[in-house]
Design an enzyme around this catalytic site. Sequence first.
Site, PDB file in Angstrom:
ATOM      1  CD  GLU A 144       9.358  40.285  19.003  1.00  0.00           C
ATOM      2  OE1 GLU A 144      10.319  39.845  18.504  1.00  0.00           O
ATOM      3  OE2 GLU A 144       9.211  40.125  20.292  1.00  0.00           O
ATOM      4  CD  GLN A 175      19.625  36.684  12.590  1.00  0.00           C
ATOM      5  OE1 GLN A 175      19.156  36.023  13.375  1.00  0.00           O
ATOM      6  NE2 GLN A 175      20.946  36.409  12.324  1.00  0.00           N
ATOM      7  CE1 TYR A 225      11.040  34.921  17.969  1.00  0.00           C
ATOM      8  CE2 TYR A 225      10.951  36.982  16.783  1.00  0.00           C
ATOM      9  CZ  TYR A 225      11.110  36.381  17.912  1.00  0.00           C
ATOM     10  OH  TYR A 225      11.348  37.395  19.060  1.00  0.00           O
ATOM     11  CG  ASP A 242      14.930  33.537  19.592  1.00  0.00           C
ATOM     12  OD1 ASP A 242      14.928  32.446  20.151  1.00  0.00           O
ATOM     13  OD2 ASP A 242      15.578  34.532  19.940  1.00  0.00           O
ATOM     14  CB  CYS A 294      21.341  29.333  27.857  1.00  0.00           C
ATOM     15  SG  CYS A 294      21.545  27.644  27.301  1.00  0.00           S
ATOM     16  CB  SER A 302      41.343  26.824   6.911  1.00  0.00           C
ATOM     17  OG  SER A 302      42.042  27.691   5.987  1.00  0.00           O
TER      18      SER A 302
END
Length: 365
Positions: A42, A47, A125, A143, A197, A307
Amino acid sequence: MIRPTNRQLHEAPEALLAWFRRRQREMPWRGTRDPYAIWISEIMLQQTRVTAVTPYYLRFLERFPTVGALARARLGTVLKCWEGLGYYSRARNLHQAAKQIVRDFGGQLPRTAEELQTLPGVGRYTAGAVASMAFGLDEPVLDGNVTRVLCRVFRVAEPPKQQAVQKQLWRLARKLIPPGEAGDFNQAMMELGATICLPRNPRCDSCPICPLCRAHRYNEQTRLPRKADKKPLPHQTIVAGVIRKGPRILIDRRRPEGLLGGLWEFPGGKVRPGETLRQALRREVREETGIEVRVGRQIAVVQHAYSHFRITLHAFACEYQSGTAKPVQCDDVKWVTVEQLSQFAFPKANHGILKQLETSTKNTE
DNA sequence: AATGCGGGGAT
DNA sequence: ATCCCAGCATT
């Protein structure tokens, strides 16, 4: 506000569990219930994608098979094993935490989410992940994947970064857990986010809960989750002059380097603090082209966003007074007729002025 | 609430 | 190029 339907609440978790148990990907830490191994995985997965983690995980567990082995190791050895994986504070915290586990918890990972969070590098998390997957506790995880799935299934319109939304998502993630099944359910949510997803191109036709998905019903799956509003862009006030000398108008070409390089524009520039628009325009025209003008009526106001900043452009009709136009602070200058203007490339922000010019010219003819 | 922290894969 | 990834700690 998140309003789950009863059907979503009852059917989605079971459907996800069934899908996950059939379709889950192989991972080296799946199938173990060794809390230490799950903890390591974990931390590494923070990330960081599964494919990147896998070889590191295998090497790390071989090298440091237990909490005790990790606690006894030198930090340099641990870092060497982490080399290339990034976020090196994770390795330092892992090492510290191992020593803390030996010292304060008898070499065993604490068995509650709350206590797990006292370990350095273990946040909400990771605590939920270890508690649910290693200890079978009904603790949720939230997450990036779970956030995306929840925002879509329940059609959350607000940016999930917002604290209030976060709070609701955690509550929802907890509420969805089928009792006793948090470990698999949490993994199912993440697996769905990682394989179906997806952020850009969700594969809704393969999704086990597509019929329950609110975003899909309204065809908003690619617009959710909403991104946090960006900071307001810096703003500049710009002036530009449509300078007439008989039938012709003066334009100048911007220097080839930098913003809008090589494009033609109406002479002008940034308004300085304390300056009036007209003062600024006379100054900019003089500095850029070397001529003196009389500033007449305002002919256009243009809002334009680049931008990284935005501008308000004030355009004025001007009358040539004196001097010879030459490229002082620009690349070139040219006196042209209205008809010729369309032959030159202008920045988008000038198009409104050009249009005004054509219209008013026709009207006076 | 905003940032810094890494490196890589997908688009 | 940009986004995003089984986030956390710090300010």
